[in-house]
Design a protein around this motif. Structure first.
Motif, PDB file in Angstrom:
ATOM      1  N   GLU A   1     -44.317  -9.631 133.253  1.00  0.00           N
ATOM      2  CA  GLU A   1     -44.909  -9.421 134.488  1.00  0.00           C
ATOM      3  C   GLU A   1     -44.474  -7.859 134.750  1.00  0.00           C
ATOM      4  O   GLU A   1     -43.493  -7.317 134.644  1.00  0.00           O
ATOM      5  CB  GLU A   1     -44.238 -10.109 135.552  1.00  0.00           C
ATOM      6  CG  GLU A   1     -44.478 -11.554 135.411  1.00  0.00           C
ATOM      7  CD  GLU A   1     -43.819 -12.323 136.274  1.00  0.00           C
ATOM      8  OE1 GLU A   1     -43.711 -12.389 137.500  1.00  0.00           O
ATOM      9  OE2 GLU A   1     -42.887 -13.149 135.986  1.00  0.00           O
ATOM     10  N   ASP A   2     -45.582  -7.196 135.502  1.00  0.00           N
ATOM     11  CA  ASP A   2     -45.691  -5.692 135.845  1.00  0.00           C
ATOM     12  C   ASP A   2     -45.070  -5.797 137.368  1.00  0.00           C
ATOM     13  O   ASP A   2     -45.883  -6.298 138.126  1.00  0.00           O
ATOM     14  CB  ASP A   2     -46.915  -4.965 135.763  1.00  0.00           C
ATOM     15  CG  ASP A   2     -46.759  -3.590 136.059  1.00  0.00           C
ATOM     16  OD1 ASP A   2     -45.801  -3.039 136.624  1.00  0.00           O
ATOM     17  OD2 ASP A   2     -47.907  -2.985 135.986  1.00  0.00           O
ATOM     18  N   LEU A   3     -43.959  -5.458 137.527  1.00  0.00           N
ATOM     19  CA  LEU A   3     -43.420  -5.412 138.827  1.00  0.00           C
ATOM     20  C   LEU A   3     -43.915  -4.443 139.680  1.00  0.00           C
ATOM     21  O   LEU A   3     -43.581  -4.372 140.915  1.00  0.00           O
ATOM     22  CB  LEU A   3     -41.973  -5.676 138.990  1.00  0.00           C
ATOM     23  CG  LEU A   3     -41.421  -6.661 138.177  1.00  0.00           C
ATOM     24  CD1 LEU A   3     -39.838  -6.646 138.411  1.00  0.00           C
ATOM     25  CD2 LEU A   3     -41.958  -8.137 138.741  1.00  0.00           C
ATOM     26  N   GLY A   4     -44.742  -3.510 139.026  1.00  0.00           N
ATOM     27  CA  GLY A   4     -45.228  -2.290 139.817  1.00  0.00           C
ATOM     28  C   GLY A   4     -44.305  -1.127 140.211  1.00  0.00           C
ATOM     29  O   GLY A   4     -44.520  -0.268 141.127  1.00  0.00           O
ATOM     30  N   ILE A   5     -43.134  -1.455 140.026  1.00  0.00           N
ATOM     31  CA  ILE A   5     -41.941  -0.421 140.421  1.00  0.00           C
ATOM     32  C   ILE A   5     -41.527   0.200 139.043  1.00  0.00           C
ATOM     33  O   ILE A   5     -40.245   0.535 138.857  1.00  0.00           O
ATOM     34  CB  ILE A   5     -40.924  -1.021 141.030  1.00  0.00           C
ATOM     35  CG1 ILE A   5     -40.361  -2.210 140.284  1.00  0.00           C
ATOM     36  CG2 ILE A   5     -41.412  -1.236 142.593  1.00  0.00           C
ATOM     37  CD1 ILE A   5     -39.225  -2.819 141.050  1.00  0.00           C
ATOM     38  N   ASN A   6     -42.222   0.587 138.142  1.00  0.00           N
ATOM     39  CA  ASN A   6     -42.205   1.182 136.584  1.00  0.00           C
ATOM     40  C   ASN A   6     -40.969   0.113 135.910  1.00  0.00           C
ATOM     41  O   ASN A   6     -40.044   0.558 135.206  1.00  0.00           O
ATOM     42  CB  ASN A   6     -41.553   2.485 136.622  1.00  0.00           C
ATOM     43  CG  ASN A   6     -42.434   3.463 137.224  1.00  0.00           C
ATOM     44  OD1 ASN A   6     -43.610   3.260 136.755  1.00  0.00           O
ATOM     45  ND2 ASN A   6     -42.179   4.497 137.993  1.00  0.00           N
ATOM     46  N   CYS A   7     -41.224  -1.119 136.198  1.00  0.00           N
ATOM     47  CA  CYS A   7     -40.267  -2.197 135.701  1.00  0.00           C
ATOM     48  C   CYS A   7     -41.263  -3.440 135.208  1.00  0.00           C
ATOM     49  O   CYS A   7     -42.010  -3.874 136.035  1.00  0.00           O
ATOM     50  CB  CYS A   7     -39.270  -2.703 136.716  1.00  0.00           C
ATOM     51  SG  CYS A   7     -38.030  -3.712 135.966  1.00  0.00           S
TER      52      CYS A   7
ATOM     53  N   LEU B   1     -40.895  -7.467 133.900  1.00  0.00           N
ATOM     54  CA  LEU B   1     -40.061  -8.628 133.715  1.00  0.00           C
ATOM     55  C   LEU B   1     -40.293  -9.515 132.587  1.00  0.00           C
ATOM     56  O   LEU B   1     -41.806  -9.713 132.573  1.00  0.00           O
ATOM     57  CB  LEU B   1     -39.747  -9.033 135.016  1.00  0.00           C
ATOM     58  CG  LEU B   1     -38.906 -10.510 135.305  1.00  0.00           C
ATOM     59  CD1 LEU B   1     -37.762 -10.195 134.944  1.00  0.00           C
ATOM     60  CD2 LEU B   1     -39.370 -11.174 136.531  1.00  0.00           C
ATOM     61  N   ILE B   2     -39.458  -9.805 131.736  1.00  0.00           N
ATOM     62  CA  ILE B   2     -39.892 -10.592 130.575  1.00  0.00           C
ATOM     63  C   ILE B   2     -39.128 -12.027 131.123  1.00  0.00           C
ATOM     64  O   ILE B   2     -38.009 -12.099 131.476  1.00  0.00           O
ATOM     65  CB  ILE B   2     -39.209 -10.308 129.225  1.00  0.00           C
ATOM     66  CG1 ILE B   2     -39.997  -8.965 128.876  1.00  0.00           C
ATOM     67  CG2 ILE B   2     -39.724 -11.549 128.244  1.00  0.00           C
ATOM     68  CD1 ILE B   2     -39.099  -7.800 129.047  1.00  0.00           C
ATOM     69  N   SER B   3     -39.987 -13.145 131.233  1.00  0.00           N
ATOM     70  CA  SER B   3     -39.512 -14.310 131.911  1.00  0.00           C
ATOM     71  C   SER B   3     -40.121 -15.661 131.161  1.00  0.00           C
ATOM     72  O   SER B   3     -41.177 -15.343 130.702  1.00  0.00           O
ATOM     73  CB  SER B   3     -39.770 -14.393 133.266  1.00  0.00           C
ATOM     74  OG  SER B   3     -41.015 -14.052 133.697  1.00  0.00           O
ATOM     75  N   GLY B   4     -39.414 -16.736 131.483  1.00  0.00           N
ATOM     76  CA  GLY B   4     -40.121 -17.899 130.948  1.00  0.00           C
ATOM     77  C   GLY B   4     -41.538 -18.099 131.984  1.00  0.00           C
ATOM     78  O   GLY B   4     -42.036 -17.338 132.496  1.00  0.00           O
ATOM     79  N   GLU B   5     -42.246 -19.103 131.357  1.00  0.00           N
ATOM     80  CA  GLU B   5     -43.575 -19.335 132.042  1.00  0.00           C
ATOM     81  C   GLU B   5     -43.474 -19.171 133.670  1.00  0.00           C
ATOM     82  O   GLU B   5     -42.588 -19.556 134.274  1.00  0.00           O
ATOM     83  CB  GLU B   5     -44.169 -20.461 131.887  1.00  0.00           C
ATOM     84  CG  GLU B   5     -44.634 -20.814 130.238  1.00  0.00           C
ATOM     85  CD  GLU B   5     -45.247 -21.990 129.964  1.00  0.00           C
ATOM     86  OE1 GLU B   5     -45.591 -22.579 130.501  1.00  0.00           O
ATOM     87  OE2 GLU B   5     -45.221 -22.316 128.614  1.00  0.00           O
TER      88      GLU B   5
END
Length: 127
Positions: A14-20, A22-26
């Motif tokens: 997921e692109d959090l839009g803050i240069n970060c 996130l790798i996560s479950g579904e």
């Protein structure tokens, strides 16, 4: 062999839009994503960092995204490697014909590609 002790489901970036990233479950069934998501679905995060003025380093946004995608696919890649190894073993045993099974397995395990795969699996599962 499946790695059922890993976070279940597909891993997503997921692109959090803050240069970060996130790798996560579904994604939750309610569609919740991003920082407001359940903390316990998070696997890792990758952050873009500008180079330090003196020490250099840092990674670009593109590199951060590439790293996040690779991390998100790690579980699938490992499971796929295990599947390919099992299929190769089956083909190796079938092609061996009448040779004793134990001898065939010993020869299979000594193949360079099998040793390489086993070492990668060991590193991924046991460090």
């Amino acid at each position: 062999m499946r790695l059922d002790n890993r976070t279940p489901g597909e891993w997503v970036v997921e692109d959090l839009g803050i240069n970060c990233f996130l790798i996560s479950g579904e994604v939750e069934q309610d569609g919740t994503t991003g920082p407001e998501r359940d903390y316990y679905n998070r696997i890792a995060s990758v952050t873009q960092r500008d180079p330090h003025p003196t020490h250099g380093g840092g990674i670009s946004r593109a590199e951060a995204l590439a790293n996040a995608r690779a991390m998100a696919q790690a579980k699938n890649l490992l499971n796929d490697l295990l599947t390919v190894l099992a299929e190769c073993k089956e083909m190796f045993v079938t092609a061996a014909g009448e040779r004793p099974y134990e001898d065939v397995l010993s020869d299979f395990e000594q193949q360079p590609y099998v040793r390489l795969a086993r070492e990668s699996i060991r590193k991924a599962t046991h460090g």
